[in-house]
Design a protein around this motif. Structure first.
Motif, short mmCIF file in Angstrom:
data_model
loop_
_atom_site.label_atom_id
_atom_site.label_comp_id
_atom_site.label_asym_id
_atom_site.label_seq_id
_atom_site.Cartn_x
_atom_site.Cartn_y
_atom_site.Cartn_z
N GLN A 35 -6.56 -8.46 10.85
CA GLN A 35 -6.78 -9.65 11.68
C GLN A 35 -8.26 -9.82 12.03
O GLN A 35 -8.79 -10.94 11.99
N MET A 36 -8.91 -8.72 12.37
CA MET A 36 -10.32 -8.80 12.73
C MET A 36 -11.17 -9.16 11.53
O MET A 36 -12.15 -9.91 11.64
N ASN A 37 -10.81 -8.65 10.36
CA ASN A 37 -11.54 -9.01 9.15
C ASN A 37 -11.33 -10.48 8.78
O ASN A 37 -12.22 -11.12 8.21
N SER A 39 -23.12 -11.17 3.60
CA SER A 39 -23.10 -9.81 3.05
C SER A 39 -21.68 -9.29 2.94
O SER A 39 -20.78 -9.71 3.64
N ALA A 40 -21.47 -8.36 2.03
CA ALA A 40 -20.20 -7.68 1.91
C ALA A 40 -20.32 -6.31 2.56
O ALA A 40 -21.39 -5.91 2.99
N GLY A 41 -19.21 -5.59 2.64
CA GLY A 41 -19.29 -4.24 3.18
C GLY A 41 -18.99 -4.19 4.66
O GLY A 41 -18.90 -5.20 5.33
N SER A 42 -18.85 -2.97 5.17
CA SER A 42 -18.47 -2.79 6.56
C SER A 42 -19.69 -2.70 7.45
O SER A 42 -20.80 -2.45 7.01
N GLU A 43 -19.46 -2.87 8.76
CA GLU A 43 -20.54 -2.70 9.72
C GLU A 43 -21.10 -1.28 9.66
O GLU A 43 -22.26 -1.07 9.92
N GLY A 44 -20.25 -0.35 9.34
CA GLY A 44 -20.69 1.04 9.36
C GLY A 44 -21.43 1.47 8.12
O GLY A 44 -21.96 2.56 8.08
N LYS A 80 -9.30 1.23 5.33
CA LYS A 80 -9.84 -0.09 5.69
C LYS A 80 -11.05 0.09 6.60
O LYS A 80 -11.11 1.02 7.39
N GLN A 81 -12.00 -0.83 6.49
CA GLN A 81 -13.16 -0.85 7.36
C GLN A 81 -13.34 -2.27 7.89
O GLN A 81 -12.92 -3.25 7.25
N GLY A 138 -7.38 7.84 9.00
CA GLY A 138 -6.64 6.95 8.14
C GLY A 138 -6.38 5.65 8.87
O GLY A 138 -6.53 5.56 10.09
N ASP A 139 -5.99 4.62 8.13
CA ASP A 139 -5.87 3.30 8.75
C ASP A 139 -4.45 2.89 9.08
O ASP A 139 -4.20 1.76 9.50
N THR A 140 -3.48 3.82 8.95
CA THR A 140 -2.08 3.45 9.14
C THR A 140 -1.82 2.82 10.50
O THR A 140 -1.17 1.76 10.60
N ALA A 141 -2.32 3.41 11.57
CA ALA A 141 -2.05 2.92 12.92
C ALA A 141 -2.88 1.70 13.27
O ALA A 141 -2.62 1.05 14.29
N TYR A 142 -3.86 1.38 12.45
CA TYR A 142 -4.81 0.32 12.79
C TYR A 142 -4.86 -0.83 11.78
O TYR A 142 -5.58 -1.80 11.97
#
Length: 292
Positions: free
Chosen positions: A219-221, A239-244, A6-7, A209-213
């Motif tokens: 929620q933030m997304n 726009s789509a996509g992540s900040e990074g 996840k991003q 990995g995103d398991t812990a987050y």
């Protein structure tokens, strides 16, 4: 390394006004600080983000809640005293037994009633009507003013009204400069601090990995999507996509954001050097100093 982790999605701040920019960051900070895993990993990015939000909040509150200065309060009180005193004197003169005074007072009372100046109303309306009434009296009713000895009184009211208006104009001009410089810079610093946090969060998600987050990122997304709906209602591009991994499109008259450099997935990014402060835009007062 998990390139499918996840991003946190990108958000274009160009379409958000000052209050929306503040509230978005406030909401996301609460979520980030509520995650023990994120705090443990990214506290050094959360702290400057929170500090930037606090500085922006303090400046924004000063701008939006600035009350009357003591000088303006004093001038307005003096103007009100002259206004009510003039009206009272004219009404009392209607009872005068001196030839011509009662008649002159009746004419002037009609003028006063026509302009209907309210000393407890809006400053702008009171200033405009006082100016118009004084000009009217001194131009068209000099004979009646002379009969009652009130010419100097009207001239004093006119002068005090002009003094009050000049003081209000000076304060407005001062606020405008304050908003364009300091508030605009603090807004840009807040956006930069937020993006530095997001970039590093996205790097952590890829490498650990995103398991812990996953829960907090979801929620933030959800918050990002909510504000993208706000942008869409304003006619902005979403726009789509992540900040990074991308930059935000769009332009408007608010403080433009300097586009971020895209991340390379397999190499952690160095946090941004703070963007060059923008000139900023204040929220307008008809909707709050909010003019996004």
């Amino acid at each position: 390394m998990d390139i499918n982790a996840k991003q946190l999605d990108a958000l274009d701040f160009n379409y958000l006004d000052q209050s929306e920019t503040y509230q978005y960051n406030e909401n996301q900070l609460v979520r980030a600080k509520g995650s023990a895993a994120i705090v443990a990993k990214l506290q050094e990015f959360i702290t400057p983000w929170e500090q930037a939000k606090q500085r922006f909040d303090e400046c924004y509150r000063k701008m939006t809640t600035a009350g009357q200065t003591k000088t303006n309060e004093m001038l307005d009180g003096e103007r009100d005293t002259l206004t009510t005193g003039f009206g009272g004197t004219v009404r009392n003169a209607k009872k005068s037994p001196i030839p011509g005074q009662a008649e002159a007072a009746a004419v002037l009372e009609e003028v006063i009633n026509r302009y209907n100046i309210k000393t407890d109303g809006e400053y702008e309306q009171q200033t405009m009507r006082t100016s118009q009434m004084c000009t009217d009296l001194l131009t068209n009713y000099q004979a009646q003013l002379t009969t009652l000895g009130l010419t100097a009184w009207v001239e004093a009211l006119q002068a005090k009204n002009e003094e009050f208006n000049a003081a209000m104009t000076a304060r407005t001009n001062s606020q405008a400069g304050y908003v364009k410089s300091e508030l605009g810079q603090l807004r840009q610093q807040l956006i930069t601090a937020y993006r530095n946090f997001v970039k590093m969060l996205n790097v952590v998600l890829i490498y650990e990995g995103d398991t812990a987050y996953a829960d907090v990122v979801d929620q933030m997304n959800a918050e990002v999507r909510h504000y993208k709906q706000i942008i869409a209602r304003k006619g902005g591009k979403v726009s789509a996509g992540s900040e990074g991994t991308g930059t935000d499109p769009g332009t408007n008259t608010d403080t433009p954001d300097t586009p971020d450099t895209p991340n390379t997935p397999d190499t952690p990014d160095t946090p941004d050097t703070p963007d060059t402060p923008g000139t900023g835009g204040g929220d307008n007062n008809s909707g709050g100093f909010d003019e996004g």
